[in-house]
Motif scaffolding. Structure first.
Motif, PDB file in Angstrom:
ATOM      1  N   UNK A  78      17.049  -5.078  67.310  1.00 22.00           N
ATOM      2  CA  UNK A  78      18.449  -4.628  67.313  1.00 22.00           C
ATOM      3  C   UNK A  78      19.104  -4.643  68.691  1.00 22.00           C
ATOM      4  N   UNK A  79      18.550  -5.442  69.616  1.00 20.62           N
ATOM      5  CA  UNK A  79      19.128  -5.547  70.951  1.00 20.62           C
ATOM      6  C   UNK A  79      19.737  -6.920  71.232  1.00 20.62           C
ATOM      7  N   UNK A  80      19.692  -7.794  70.233  1.00 17.08           N
ATOM      8  CA  UNK A  80      20.232  -9.133  70.393  1.00 17.08           C
ATOM      9  C   UNK A  80      19.170 -10.168  70.714  1.00 17.08           C
ATOM     10  N   UNK A  81      18.011  -9.737  71.207  1.00 17.41           N
ATOM     11  CA  UNK A  81      16.909 -10.665  71.455  1.00 17.41           C
ATOM     12  C   UNK A  81      16.300 -11.036  70.103  1.00 17.41           C
ATOM     13  N   UNK A  82      15.967 -12.316  69.930  1.00 14.99           N
ATOM     14  CA  UNK A  82      15.502 -12.766  68.615  1.00 14.99           C
ATOM     15  C   UNK A  82      14.213 -13.555  68.683  1.00 14.99           C
ATOM     16  N   UNK A  83      13.339 -13.276  67.739  1.00 17.94           N
ATOM     17  CA  UNK A  83      12.164 -14.105  67.502  1.00 17.94           C
ATOM     18  C   UNK A  83      12.626 -15.307  66.680  1.00 17.94           C
ATOM     19  N   UNK A  84      11.711 -16.263  66.479  1.00 22.26           N
ATOM     20  CA  UNK A  84      12.076 -17.390  65.621  1.00 22.26           C
ATOM     21  C   UNK A  84      12.422 -16.909  64.218  1.00 22.26           C
ATOM     22  N   UNK A  85      11.675 -15.927  63.699  1.00 22.54           N
ATOM     23  CA  UNK A  85      11.965 -15.441  62.346  1.00 22.54           C
ATOM     24  C   UNK A  85      13.348 -14.792  62.276  1.00 22.54           C
ATOM     25  N   UNK A  86      13.753 -14.055  63.316  1.00 24.32           N
ATOM     26  CA  UNK A  86      15.107 -13.492  63.369  1.00 24.32           C
ATOM     27  C   UNK A  86      16.135 -14.625  63.348  1.00 24.32           C
ATOM     28  N   UNK A  87      15.898 -15.635  64.189  1.00 25.46           N
ATOM     29  CA  UNK A  87      16.800 -16.785  64.289  1.00 25.46           C
ATOM     30  C   UNK A  87      16.872 -17.518  62.953  1.00 25.46           C
ATOM     31  N   UNK A  88      15.723 -17.693  62.309  1.00 24.28           N
ATOM     32  CA  UNK A  88      15.671 -18.382  61.024  1.00 24.28           C
ATOM     33  C   UNK A  88      16.463 -17.608  59.970  1.00 24.28           C
ATOM     34  N   UNK A  89      16.311 -16.280  59.953  1.00 31.04           N
ATOM     35  CA  UNK A  89      17.098 -15.453  59.026  1.00 31.04           C
ATOM     36  C   UNK A  89      18.591 -15.646  59.260  1.00 31.04           C
ATOM     37  N   UNK A  90      18.980 -15.613  60.532  1.00 30.59           N
ATOM     38  CA  UNK A  90      20.395 -15.774  60.876  1.00 30.59           C
ATOM     39  C   UNK A  90      20.911 -17.136  60.408  1.00 30.59           C
ATOM     40  N   UNK A  91      20.188 -18.174  60.751  1.00 26.02           N
ATOM     41  CA  UNK A  91      20.637 -19.517  60.383  1.00 26.02           C
ATOM     42  C   UNK A  91      20.662 -19.689  58.862  1.00 26.02           C
ATOM     43  N   UNK A  92      19.730 -19.062  58.169  1.00 27.09           N
ATOM     44  CA  UNK A  92      19.680 -19.144  56.713  1.00 27.09           C
ATOM     45  C   UNK A  92      20.909 -18.496  56.086  1.00 27.09           C
ATOM     46  N   UNK A  93      21.258 -17.305  56.559  1.00 26.06           N
ATOM     47  CA  UNK A  93      22.431 -16.598  56.019  1.00 26.06           C
ATOM     48  C   UNK A  93      23.710 -17.375  56.301  1.00 26.06           C
ATOM     49  N   UNK A  94      23.761 -18.038  57.445  1.00 25.20           N
ATOM     50  CA  UNK A  94      24.953 -18.804  57.799  1.00 25.20           C
ATOM     51  C   UNK A  94      24.934 -20.229  57.252  1.00 25.20           C
ATOM     52  N   UNK A  95      23.888 -20.593  56.517  1.00 25.03           N
ATOM     53  CA  UNK A  95      23.799 -21.946  55.960  1.00 25.03           C
ATOM     54  C   UNK A  95      24.727 -22.100  54.758  1.00 25.03           C
ATOM     55  N   UNK A  96      24.971 -23.337  54.410  1.00 22.93           N
ATOM     56  CA  UNK A  96      25.813 -23.610  53.246  1.00 22.93           C
ATOM     57  C   UNK A  96      25.144 -23.167  51.951  1.00 22.93           C
ATOM     58  N   UNK A  97      23.816 -23.055  51.956  1.00 23.08           N
ATOM     59  CA  UNK A  97      23.069 -22.720  50.740  1.00 23.08           C
ATOM     60  C   UNK A  97      23.055 -21.230  50.419  1.00 23.08           C
ATOM     61  N   UNK A  98      23.369 -20.391  51.410  1.00 19.86           N
ATOM     62  CA  UNK A  98      23.326 -18.940  51.169  1.00 19.86           C
ATOM     63  C   UNK A  98      24.451 -18.530  50.228  1.00 19.86           C
ATOM     64  N   UNK A  99      24.166 -17.647  49.273  1.00 20.45           N
ATOM     65  CA  UNK A  99      25.198 -17.200  48.336  1.00 20.45           C
ATOM     66  C   UNK A  99      26.276 -16.367  49.031  1.00 20.45           C
ATOM     67  N   UNK A 100      27.434 -16.391  48.446  1.00 21.09           N
ATOM     68  CA  UNK A 100      28.576 -15.654  48.989  1.00 21.09           C
ATOM     69  C   UNK A 100      28.270 -14.161  49.140  1.00 21.09           C
ATOM     70  N   UNK A 101      27.540 -13.586  48.207  1.00 19.77           N
ATOM     71  CA  UNK A 101      27.242 -12.157  48.266  1.00 19.77           C
ATOM     72  C   UNK A 101      26.378 -11.815  49.487  1.00 19.77           C
ATOM     73  N   UNK A 102      25.442 -12.685  49.839  1.00 18.44           N
ATOM     74  CA  UNK A 102      24.598 -12.471  51.019  1.00 18.44           C
ATOM     75  C   UNK A 102      25.437 -12.608  52.287  1.00 18.44           C
ATOM     76  N   UNK A 103      26.303 -13.592  52.308  1.00 21.45           N
ATOM     77  CA  UNK A 103      27.185 -13.775  53.458  1.00 21.45           C
ATOM     78  C   UNK A 103      28.109 -12.562  53.630  1.00 21.45           C
ATOM     79  N   UNK A 104      28.645 -12.063  52.524  1.00 25.80           N
ATOM     80  CA  UNK A 104      29.535 -10.901  52.588  1.00 25.80           C
ATOM     81  C   UNK A 104      28.799  -9.679  53.117  1.00 25.80           C
ATOM     82  N   UNK A 105      27.570  -9.473  52.669  1.00 26.11           N
ATOM     83  CA  UNK A 105      26.779  -8.330  53.132  1.00 26.11           C
ATOM     84  C   UNK A 105      26.582  -8.379  54.646  1.00 26.11           C
ATOM     85  N   UNK A 106      26.257  -9.550  55.165  1.00 25.23           N
ATOM     86  CA  UNK A 106      26.029  -9.679  56.599  1.00 25.23           C
ATOM     87  C   UNK A 106      27.329  -9.631  57.398  1.00 25.23           C
TER      88      UNK A 106
END
Length: 184
Positions: A78-106
């Motif tokens: 929660x300090x902005x520093x990211x592991x690869x898994x944090x980065x992967x989660x971020x990129x996944x949520x921002x991907x075109x494949x992520x559902x609108x509801x997941x994007x809205x939550x984030x």
């Protein structure tokens, strides 16, 4: 020369595929992007953690007024520093494949600066200030915008937006999906 083998096992790739909105190929592509931000640090260390300053060199994050906040939300520390898994989660949520509801939550979490699960006046003012950047509005203009937002979206008239009210706005917003996206 180039190493043809991944530093991930097939099981790890399958797990990442199962836990994200990415294919195995996209997971590897995300890792290449992550590694490119700090090759000296990531190298062959799957557990490397990149500081916020390095992450903000990612092109889409560097120009996004919420870049730092996005990294904070996805950072497991929660300090902005990211592991690869944090980065992967971020990129996944921002991907075109992520559902609108997941994007809205984030998106809601990104805008909820005080973390109280509501978008109150102070949160909305921060959002407006980030969006206007150098074109600062005066206090009365900001207050007017906040009032307009609340009049439009605060369905229960409690002076703040719940997630349900925010999600309703994203549902009727024609450009939400196209703007809440980062390309690999």
């Amino acid at each position: 020369m180039g190493q043809g083998r991944s530093q991930f096992t097939e099981d790890e790739l399958l797990n990442y595929q199962d836990l994200t909105y990415f294919t195995k190929k996209e997971v590897l592509q995300a890792h290449r992007k992550f590694k490119a931000l700090a090759p000296e640090k990531v190298g062959h260390n799957k557990n490397a953690k990149l500081p916020l300053a390095k992450l903000l060199h990612y092109p889409e994050l560097s120009v996004n007024p919420f870049g730092e906040r996005i990294c904070e939300i996805f950072s497991s520390s929660q300090d902005g520093d990211c592991t690869f898994e944090d980065f992967l989660d971020m990129m996944s949520v921002f991907s075109e494949s992520a559902p609108k509801s997941v994007k809205a939550e984030h998106a809601f979490r990104i805008f909820d600066f005080d973390g109280d699960d509501m978008l109150g006046v102070s949160d909305l003012k921060k959002v407006i200030n980030k969006l206007t950047g150098d074109n600062k509005l005066n206090e009365s203009e900001i207050n007017m915008l906040v009032q307009n937002i609340l009049e439009e979206a605060d369905l229960d008239d409690d002076g703040s937006l719940s997630f349900a009210e925010f999600e309703h706005i994203t549902d009727i917003s024609s450009d939400f999906l196209s703007t809440f996206r980062i390309r690999l």
